[in-house]
Structure formats: structure tokens, C-alpha cells
Design an enzyme around this catalytic site. Structure first.
Site, PDB file in Angstrom:
ATOM      1  N   HIS A  93      42.521  29.736  40.199  1.00 50.73           N
ATOM      2  CA  HIS A  93      41.190  30.245  40.872  1.00 50.73           C
ATOM      3  C   HIS A  93      40.061  30.144  39.887  1.00 50.73           C
ATOM      4  CE1 HIS A  93      43.162  32.335  44.352  1.00 50.73           C
ATOM      5  NE2 HIS A  93      44.252  32.546  43.548  1.00 50.73           N
TER       6      HIS A  93
ATOM      7  N   ASN B  21      43.853  36.686  49.451  1.00 51.60           N
ATOM      8  CA  ASN B  21      43.341  35.543  49.800  1.00 51.60           C
ATOM      9  C   ASN B  21      42.933  35.330  51.164  1.00 51.60           C
ATOM     10  OD1 ASN B  21      44.095  34.135  47.414  1.00 51.60           O
ATOM     11  ND2 ASN B  21      46.304  33.876  47.916  1.00 51.60           N
TER      12      ASN B  21
ATOM     13  N   TYR C  69      46.992  40.694  35.587  1.00 53.23           N
ATOM     14  CA  TYR C  69      45.605  40.202  35.532  1.00 53.23           C
ATOM     15  C   TYR C  69      44.969  40.857  34.531  1.00 53.23           C
ATOM     16  CZ  TYR C  69      46.051  38.205  40.215  1.00 53.23           C
ATOM     17  OH  TYR C  69      46.348  37.278  41.060  1.00 53.23           O
TER      18      TYR C  69
END
Ligand code: NDP
Ligand code: HEM
EC number: 1.11.1.6
Length: 494
Positions: A55, A127, A337
Site C-alpha cells: 500500500h 479495502n 501494523y
């Protein structure tokens, strides 16, 4: 002429000359004591930070989430109570391309949201598709390797992609969306966003409900065909940035309707599919979407790097009233993350203005690189916990999440056994009209250029299990595009 501020060093001293190096005579050389030249070059060398491992290419803006419905019986989250208005940040992205990739590439789009709630930041990192390619986190790095460059050729490899997908039938649902019209939206405004995973809601009574989040575009769905996108990319590689930034700049604020699907906790044992499987949706007929609010984007960032590139979204950021679920993929993401942010941005990434909560923050983490905020414990004498120091930050027992029911023996369970990978792609395939099907077939055929016949056949066998028309359509499109015949290596591979 308006008065201009004085240019200074980063230490605040005035700079007298930002044009001419300090030299021994007019021809040089340059003096070592021209420390501002050294500073300037050293800063330039440090202008780049690692791009996101996935991304990397993205576009973002600020906005507001307004709650219009009433789901207070399901969740105590303050940001989801009737009438609540919460400032937020959105970042859209493609998955595979690097920072300089063209915007109009066929790919899944990231739909990452950060809500600055009064109870802390709530991030929904989804998404534009309701499902994903894999269901076990062990397979995420492998899947991403197939989307990135081949180690020797440094080119993306269609063979690697289809080899992996054809050996991973759980990817069928997501690849059917990817190669359908919705796999190439014209810009971020004309696509839906999905939390994708099953999360949970919990209320003041400690009851838990499973929940899925959907953000439905109010601009309508609009897509490009491959051919249209090729023309656009020939003209601009930055079409999404131009569209999103431009629309907001001219006051045409895009909106999405927020819907939730709610499943009572006990239903999870009864559904014919695993409701925590990220490759599955919950059929609307079983769990109807409930409209609860609207998200509007209405402000561009002042500085792309500071506010969009340095934005750090993480599924670990939840607030009281919202919880995770047994979804294996989600748990891996809850770890991954924040780890990525510490590497990409640094230890105190959450203190950067774009990531900083808009509520008081008190914790006992100490020191670390770039700590500009000192202690956040409420009292400088409280740098450990428990303590008996007045004014020091203390736990809030009422924020405790109710117990999450889990059961079973610890083992490595084969995630390909007992899962129906075909019915939901079939339901989607059956939604497509003849034109949508034809474009699906030709998009798949185009993406299979150069792929060895044995891999193509393995994938066609999966399509046949979804629907005989799916297999026949792709086979015919392969023949038309590449002269493909069963059990041969495709022409483009020669
Ligand atoms: P429904 O007919 O009730 O819902 C169909 C959903 O599919 C709608 O949300 C619609 O989104 C979406 N959709 C319509 N056309 C396309 C397309 N070309 N590409 C992708 N999505 C599309 O059926 P079910 O709930 O039983 O689901 C049937 C299939 O629809 C599923 O297997 C799944 O593939 C797909 N789907 C289901 C979703 C869900 O949460 N149940 C969500 C998204 C897709 P919109 O309203 O924006 O047009
Ligand atoms: C970005 C890991 C699955 C959506 C990222 C990043 C990592 C990552 C490391 C870069 C983060 C950064 O540097 O800021 C993973 C892992 C997954 C997974 C380990 C599975 C085990 C998913 C799924 C979705 C998703 C299922 C969507 C439903 C995103 C989005 C971004 C992102 C939108 C970009 C966020 C932004 O705009 O900053 N992922 N991911 N990922 N991922 Fe995932």
C-alpha cells in the site's frame, strides 16, 4: 510587499546567504566550516523514509463521521452514538505498486480510516473489497511476494501470481472481484470501503455482537476498462491524487454511507460458513445492512508527507465498545501494523500530529528516540506503576472488554479443509450481467499472459467448480487473447 520572515538555521540563527557556498577564493574549494551547506546536503539525504511494504502509493484527506442511526444497544463506543460527529482521516491506496506507481492500475484499493474519537483513536484499516485473498496469516507474506517483483528479473510475474492463486482456492472470491469491473475504480470517490474482517461490538451490559462495517459510496460506482486505464496512465500517472485533491479543493465533498451488519454472538456457531473467515461475506439476506451514518471528506492535508505519508493506521487501535474477533488474519494484523510503524516512522510515531489522539494521553512508556513530550504519566515522580504518587495516571476498570469466548485444542488446523471456496464466488458471478462477465473473462485472460499451461489449467479447474460458464468464458478469452489451447504453454510465454 508583505514583510518576509527571516530565514534561519534549524537552531534559529539568521542565514545571510543561501545562494553562494563559502569558498577559498571565487573558484573554490569549499570550506568545511560552511556547515549550512553540510546541513542542507545531510537533510536532503534523509528526506526519504521507507515506503510502506504494501500500500505504498496513496491519497488521503480529512473529514467527519456523523452518526444518524441508533446502535446504542450494540455498542457503547461514544463515536457511534446517535448524533456523534468525529473528525477523521482517510487514506486510499493500491496494494502492490511502489510509491511512484501509476494510480490507475488494476489492484485492490486500500481504504484506511482513522477516527479521532474522544476515547482514543479508532482505526478501521480496510479495502474496497469485503473479502481478502488468503485466510491464514502465514500466507500473507507469500501472497505479497507474488504481487511484488521477481528477485532476478525485477519484474512483476504473472506466473508467480497465478501459481500461488491456483494453489490457494480461497483466493477465488477476491480475484473474481479484482478482475471484475470493481477492480479498477476511476478514483477513490467512486468505490465502496469495507472493514472486511468481522469485528465485535460490546455494550454497557457486557453483551457482545459480531459486526461488519461497510462504507457505500454516494457518488456511485464508476470504473475504467483496462483499455481506458491505459489511455489515462499515458496522460497522467497521478489521476487519483488529482481527482481527490481537486474535488475537495473545489468544495465537492465526497460522502459514503456507513452501514453495519450485526450478528448475535451465538449465531457464529450456527452459520453454514465460518463468520470469521476473511474470504467470506455475510449474505445480506441473513444479516441485513443497517444504515448508521455518513462519512464526508472535506479537507486536504497541508503537507502530504507530514500528514498522509506519515499517517500510521493500525487495526490494533480500537476503543471501548469495539473489539476484535477470532479472525486469524485480524490477529496477525493487530501485531503487524504497529511494528511496521516503529520501523517506518520511529518509536514515537503516535506523537506525530497526524497520528496523535485528540484526547488526553497518559502512559508509562519512557524516553526513546525523538521523545519531545517527556513523561505522560500525569506526575513526573510517577515513572513506574503501580505507584502511590498523586495525580498519576490510573487504570479505568470500566473500559474492560467482556470475555471473548474461545474453545478448542491448540493445533495447526488446515485452513483448506472444510471450507467452501466456491459458493460465494458463484453468488457474485451470478450477480454479473453478460457484459460484466465478458469483461471479467478478458481481464483474467489479459492477466494470464505468459503463464504456463499447467498453472492455467489448475486455475480453470477452480473456475469450473464456481460455474461451468466461468471456466468456459475464461478459456475462450484465453484463446482469443493468446491463442491458448488446453495443456499447451500460452503463446505469450514462448
Ligand atoms: P446481495 O445481492 O444482497 O448483495 C450483493 C452485494 O454485492 C451488494 O453489496 C453490492 O454492492 C455488491 N455488488 C454488486 N455488484 C457487484 C460487483 N460487480 N462486484 C462486487 N460487488 C458487487 O447478495 P449477498 O449478500 O448474498 O452477496 C452475494 C455476493 O455479493 C457475495 O458472494 C459477494 O461476492 C458480493 N458482495 C456481498 C457483500 C455482503 O456484504 N454480503 C458485500 C459486497 C459484495 P453495492 O450495494 O455497493 O452495489
Ligand atoms: C498496509 C500488513 C492484511 C489493508 C499494511 C502494512 C503492513 C500490512 C505491514 C504497512 C503499514 C505501514 O507501513 O504503515 C498486513 C498483514 C496482513 C494484512 C500482515 C495479513 C495478515 C490486510 C487486509 C487489509 C489490509 C486483510 C484490508 C482488509 C491495508 C491497508 C494498508 C495496509 C489499507 C495501508 C494503510 C495506510 O493507508 O497507511 N498492511 N496486512 N491489509 N494494509 Fe495490510
Amino acid at each position: 510587499m508583505s514583510e518576509r520572515p527571516t530565514m534561519t538555521t534549524t537552531a534559529g540563527a539568521p542565514i545571510s546567504d543561501n545562494q553562494n557556498a563559502l569558498t577559498a577564493g571565487p573558484r573554490g574549494g569549499v570550506m568545511l566550516q560552511d556547515y549550512q551547506l553540510i546541513e542542507k546536503l545531510a537533510h536532503q539525504n534523509r528526506e526519504r523514509i521507507p515506503e510502506r511494504v504494501v500500500h505504498a502509493k496513496g491519497w488521503g484527506a480529512y473529514g467527519t463521521l456523523t452518526i444518524t442511526g441508533n446502535i446504542s444497544r450494540y455498542t457503547r463506543a461514544k463515536a457511534l452514538q446517535p448524533g456523534a460527529q468525529t473528525p477523521m482521516l482517510a487514506r486510499f491506496s493500491t496494494v502492490a505498486g511502489e510509491l511512484g506507481a501509476a494510480d490507475h492500475e488494476r489492484d485492490v484499493r486500500g481504504f484506511a480510516l482513522k477516527f479521532y474519537t474522544e476515547e482514543g483513536n479508532w482505526d478501521l484499516v480496510g479495502n474496497n473489497t469485503p473479502v481478502f485473498f488468503v485466510r491464514d496469516p502465514y500466507k500473507f507474506p507469500d501472497f505479497i511476494h507474488t504481487q511484488k517483483r521477481h528477485p532476478k528479473t525485477n519484474l512483476r510475474s504473472a506466473t508467480a501470481m497465478w501459481d500461488f492463486w491456483s494453489l490457494s482456492p480461497e483466493s477465488l472470491h477476491q480475484t473474481t472481484i479484482l478482475f471484475s469491473d470493481r477492480g479498477l475504480p476511476i478514483d477513490p470517490m467512486h468505490m465502496n470501503g469495507y472493514g472486511s474482517h468481522t469485528y465485535s461490538f460490546w455494550n454497557d451490559a457486557g453483551e457482545r455482537f459480531w459486526v461488519k462495517f461497510h462504507f457505500k459510496t454516494r457518488q456511485g460506482h464508476r470504473h475504467y476498462t483496462n483499455a481506458e486505464a491505459e489511455t489515462i496512465v499515458g496522460r497522467t500517472r497521478e489521476g487519483y491524487q488529482e481527482a481527490l485533491f481537486g474535488e475537495i479543493e473545489r468544495g465537492a465533498f465526497p460522502q459514503w454511507t456507513l452501514q453495519v451488519q450485526i450478528m448475535p454472538e451465538a449465531d457464529a456457531d450456527r452459520t453454514p460458513y465460518d463468520p470469521f473467515d476473511l474470504t467470506k461475506v455475510w449474505p445480506h439476506a441473513d444479516y441485513p445492512p443497517i444504515e448508521i451514518g455518513v462519512m464526508e471528506l472535506n479537507r486536504n492535508a497541508e503537507n502530504y508527507f507530514a500528514e498522509i505519508e506519515q499517517a500510521a493506521f493500525s487495526p490494533s487501535n480500537i476503543v471501548p465498545g469495539i473489539g476484535h474477533s477470532p479472525d486469524k488474519m485480524l490477529q496477525a494484523r493487530v501485531f503487524s501494523y504497529a511494528d511496521a510503524h516503529r520501523y517506518r516512522l520511529g518509536t514515537h510515531y503516535e506523537a506525530l500530529p497526524v497520528n496523535a489522539p485528540r484526547c488526553p494521553v497518559h502512559h508509562y512508556h519512557k524516553d526513546g528516540q525523538m521523545n519531545f513530550f517527556g513523561q505522560r504519566t500525569g506526575n513526573v515522580d510517577a515513572y513506574y506503576e503501580p505507584n502511590s504518587v498523586a495525580g498519576s495516571a490510573a487504570e479505568l476498570p470500566s473500559a474492560k472488554e467482556p470475555p471473548l469466548k474461545i474453545s478448542g485444542d491448540m493445533d495447526r488446523y488446515d485452513h483448506r479443509i472444510g471450507n467452501d471456496d466456491y459458493s460465494q464466488p458463484r453468488a457474485l458471478f451470478n450477480l454479473f450481467d453478460a457484459g460484466q462477465k465478458a469483461r471479467l473473462f478478458s481481464n483474467i485472460a489479459a492477466a494470464m499472459a505468459g503463464v504456463p499451461g499447467e498453472i492455467v489449467e489448475r486455475q480453470l479447474a477452480h473456475y469450473k467448480l464456481v460455474h461451468p460458464d466461468y471456466e468456459a468464458g475464461v478459456r475462450a478469452a484465453l484463446k482469443a487473447a493468446h491463442g491458448y489451447q488446453a495443456d499447451t504453454i500460452s503463446a505469450a510465454a514462448q
